[in-house]
Scaffold this active site. Structure first.
Site, PDB file in Angstrom:
ATOM      1  N   LEU A  76       2.911  13.988   0.189  1.00 15.61           N
ATOM      2  CA  LEU A  76       2.080  14.210  -1.132  1.00 15.61           C
ATOM      3  C   LEU A  76       2.488  13.594  -2.310  1.00 15.61           C
ATOM      4  O   LEU A  76       3.811  13.850  -2.793  1.00 15.61           O
ATOM      5  CB  LEU A  76       2.442  15.917  -0.895  1.00 15.61           C
ATOM      6  CG  LEU A  76       1.603  16.559  -2.165  1.00 15.61           C
ATOM      7  CD1 LEU A  76       0.053  16.450  -1.944  1.00 15.61           C
ATOM      8  CD2 LEU A  76       2.080  18.036  -2.226  1.00 15.61           C
ATOM      9  N   ASP A  77       1.566  13.092  -2.946  1.00 18.98           N
ATOM     10  CA  ASP A  77       1.510  12.435  -4.278  1.00 18.98           C
ATOM     11  C   ASP A  77       2.813  11.316  -4.430  1.00 18.98           C
ATOM     12  O   ASP A  77       3.508  10.911  -5.153  1.00 18.98           O
ATOM     13  CB  ASP A  77       2.118  13.343  -5.266  1.00 18.98           C
ATOM     14  CG  ASP A  77       0.901  14.609  -5.449  1.00 18.98           C
ATOM     15  OD1 ASP A  77      -0.191  14.288  -5.282  1.00 18.98           O
ATOM     16  OD2 ASP A  77       1.175  15.763  -5.742  1.00 18.98           O
ATOM     17  N   GLU A  78       2.958  10.858  -3.140  1.00 20.15           N
ATOM     18  CA  GLU A  78       4.042   9.781  -2.973  1.00 20.15           C
ATOM     19  C   GLU A  78       3.421   8.464  -2.910  1.00 20.15           C
ATOM     20  O   GLU A  78       4.447   7.598  -2.506  1.00 20.15           O
ATOM     21  CB  GLU A  78       5.051  10.230  -2.174  1.00 20.15           C
ATOM     22  CG  GLU A  78       5.975  11.394  -2.532  1.00 20.15           C
ATOM     23  CD  GLU A  78       7.048  11.889  -1.665  1.00 20.15           C
ATOM     24  OE1 GLU A  78       7.055  11.335  -0.416  1.00 20.15           O
ATOM     25  OE2 GLU A  78       7.877  12.562  -2.164  1.00 20.15           O
TER      26      GLU A  78
END
Lengths: 287, 287, 287, 287
Positions: free
Chosen positions: B230-232
């Site tokens: 996530l969001d990486e």
């Protein structure tokens, strides 16, 4: 070991045509050189081509001198202006300053801390104020006062310094004297000035006062090559900062100091790393 | 005539070695192609080489198909991942949105005004709010509600849309659903998300609330490729703006909207112009 | 004459209620004081009120001491934390540094050039590297080496310096030691650190390496009050700069230096001008 | 409920003197009004005082009308130009556009999404291009072509629209006609223009071409009040973005669009929230 040791920088400016990148990169490959970095730009307006390449010769490569000799043969028919220099060769820099010291101080600190790939050969000034900090850095300080009557002599004196020190570059670090057209021309492409406005706004004297009077919401600083048109030379770098109605002229001057330091030191570094190529009245800066 | 008509874009990613630029530019010269733009980068950490060149074939050049066939022979021994596409070929883009419409609206306006080199093939959403503006743009609007129980079916439904429309890229324009790892993986390198914080600060939900609580003086937005973390995913573009103690969460949200629009539209344009190359968990963006 | 001569700065923090501005400004008017500048902020989340006013007493005003005495009577029932100080009173500042000198050098230059309204009372360091520049500025340099075993003694030594020099503020100008919780607490609100990242991204060690590894497109620097949570204290100021895939860690370090200088010097100046008020884990900065 | 419901905004401009903040804040306290926000500024150059306060009357306060009546008595001897309006009263805005639609589109989207506290009463244009998007927003579109010969009549036609719609503000959202001095004067302080350069650089026509020709490294946009001096009115807001040698005029135009949108929408919002006060040829903007 320096990250630039053993590397060379090739810079080129010439009329644009098909195959230039191939010619240059083919030449380097054929001489067993590895390209570390390469940037090129073809200006559609002027039909000129600009290139900067950093390369590392290998054991199989001829000497740098030989590489240069052979490249000359390639460059001539293409009408190239070009240069190959060791990447760790530092330009010799003579700095000029008047009474306001922040740009000088900033440049000298960066230089002394090993952050600026230049060799400072000395500082001249029309005032004595900066002698102490210059001498603390163990650099020669040349006091060259100037009046309207002595302008020619004074310029001759420091042009003589340029010669004697072998300076490649003169940096006007808040040197508050307009160069004579003759001197500006003589130093064409070798003299960088910091102007304390976002050019072309507020040319000439007292730009912060002009900015204050106009009520702008952003102020700036500009580093440019000196030409005989006042503040009209090719722009190398600019930066800006927000201000608002509460900023007095003195506040703008304070904000501007940081901008001037950053902009001038970037411009000098770009020059030292051979990232700046002149393109008529503009610059190509391979950042 | 479009400035890209008749031009082609070549992109390359491969292990770095001496002579790559020479090989590629030599190939283009030998096929009578003029290089309009060329950028390359060798990553010293991963020893990978990346290149993007825009070139124009001449009357003396073979067909684009033939050029591609011959380049394949050059590329294979160098283990290149490469592509040659017409510079005016627009990627087909499917946009996802939830209830907050500014990024969608901005993308559609840029597209409709001819400022964004993409073909929008439709919009899907888990809410009905954006139907009207989408249909005003004469685009199909697909309402695909989602619950925890129906996540798999819903994703299958729009993955089917991706196939049917031939979408090259899925843009999550404030689509407030986390993709399943399977779907994220399937769309690897083909799905761009806008996250409303300056990553890696404030990952996950309600980043403006997090920023407010931390008391930061600058907020940001980040466009990145979607991965199963996530969001990486690899960051493509970021931008920031100053805030201060007077900014409520709502004020930050308002400031953030402009950032999100600018950042997402830049990322999509870079993708469309084939300026973005993945380099492991990072990106090379030839701006 | 200094622009601050004859002026006073009043700062207030208290529970918010109707009439606070009226009470304070009425008090100043009733004592014949002219308000040069005034900023106030009521935090809706914490229901606290913050104010900073610069005022000039007139011939008709009582003495500053008498004004203070009378204001105390006003402030008590309103549960105010407050202070009135001469605007030209410079805080006494003790600077800490390790081996990396740019922030120290920058602060000292600004101070010596009269651009920073502080009195530097000395510099301490766990290394000898910065002795020369400190002594050139005719300031005492205190060499206080530190090991895990001697941490307590070393901190005691410089806390003793704080007492002896009457330092109001300790500035950690790239002092690469984490303070013990006890010392951090003791200096609460009186110790400013520069962290070389855009907090809360990249807390802890080697933030530029972390930024490089994550592939961010913008890097930053943060000045904050030191608390016993590492890099978690109230943020005073931040700034950022763009980077791209070509920036090595060393390049980011170089870009970051300018950011760190600007951010730290701003934070110290805001503190010196009494523009920074703590609001729980956040700050109100009346710029 | 709107965060502005039940609140009022007081704005003041008057000669500076001791006790103004006390007078105003005392008045509000004596009428049981809570000050939510307050900003003031005394210009040392012009000796004028500017103030903006947002306040909330309580159950104990008289009616807004009565407050206004009583404040008038306070204001008269102090020679105040002042106004008290409900914080949720939206100014009525008439927008002008020519063929280039991004600013119009952006304003209308923000307005329609509830992000811009204005009431758009219509759009007029000297071209038909924007009719469709305006009518999709269910707004009247007035086509008012113009030639050198019909300038006076055309201006009269839309000035008549200003009257009939009760427009408080005219926004020139890339309306490519210079207003006659008479009309500019008539709309003094009520007409905001977006100029696509960082004024005072590049006044007049084709600023991006001028910027390109000069080789600047940063471009900008400026929102200002219209006066009869072309591009010389008081500046409300500016923003900038970096460019480099690779940016063609078309690239600068594309970068500039985002700047223009952001700058114009901020200026209109500041106006709508009554944050902009004129100070001679400059503005005070209480952001």
């Amino acid at each position: 070991m320096s990250p630039t040791a053993g590397k060379y920088i090739l810079t080129i400016s010439c009329p644009d045509t098909t195959g230039l990148v191939a010619t240059v990169s083919g030449f380097l490959r054929d001489h067993a050189c590895f390209i570390d970095e390469s940037s090129q730009y073809g200006d559609p307006a002027t039909q000129r081509f600009f290139m900067r390449a950093v390369f590392t010769p290998s054991a199989a490569s001829p000497s740098a001198e030989e590489i240069g000799k052979r490249f000359a043969a390639v460059a001539r028919p293409l009408d190239m202006t070009w240069d190959i220099v060791p990447a760790d060769r530092r330009p010799r820099v003579l700095i000029a300053v008047s009474k306001i010291g922040h740009c000088l101080h900033d440049l000298l600190h960066r230089w002394q801390a090993g952050q600026m790939p230049i060799d400072v050969v000395g500082v001249f000034s029309n005032h004595e104020d900066m002698r102490s900090i210059v001498e603390w850095h163990r650099l020669p300080f040349h006091y060259l006062p100037i009046t309207a009557a002595t302008k020619e002599t004074q310029e001759a004196a420091w042009l003589n310094l340029v010669d004697k020190t072998g300076a490649d570059l003169v940096v006007l670090a808040r040197y508050m004297q307009v160069l004579s057209p003759k001197t500006a021309k003589l130093l064409s492409g070798r003299c960088i000035n910091i102007h304390h406005s976002f050019l072309p706004s507020f040319m000439g004297a007292k730009p912060y006062q002009q900015a204050y009077a106009r009520g702008v919401k952003i102020i700036g600083a500009t580093a440019h090559f000196v030409t005989d048109g006042l503040d009209e030379g090719p722009i190398i770098e600019q930066a800006v900062e927000r201000v608002d109605h509460t900023h007095s002229v003195a506040d703008m001057v304070a904000v501007g100091r940081d901008l001037e330091n950053v902009v001038l030191s970037r411009a000098v570094r770009y020059y030292a790393e051979r990232r700046v190529l002149q393109n008529g009245q503009k610059t190509v800066v391979f950042r």
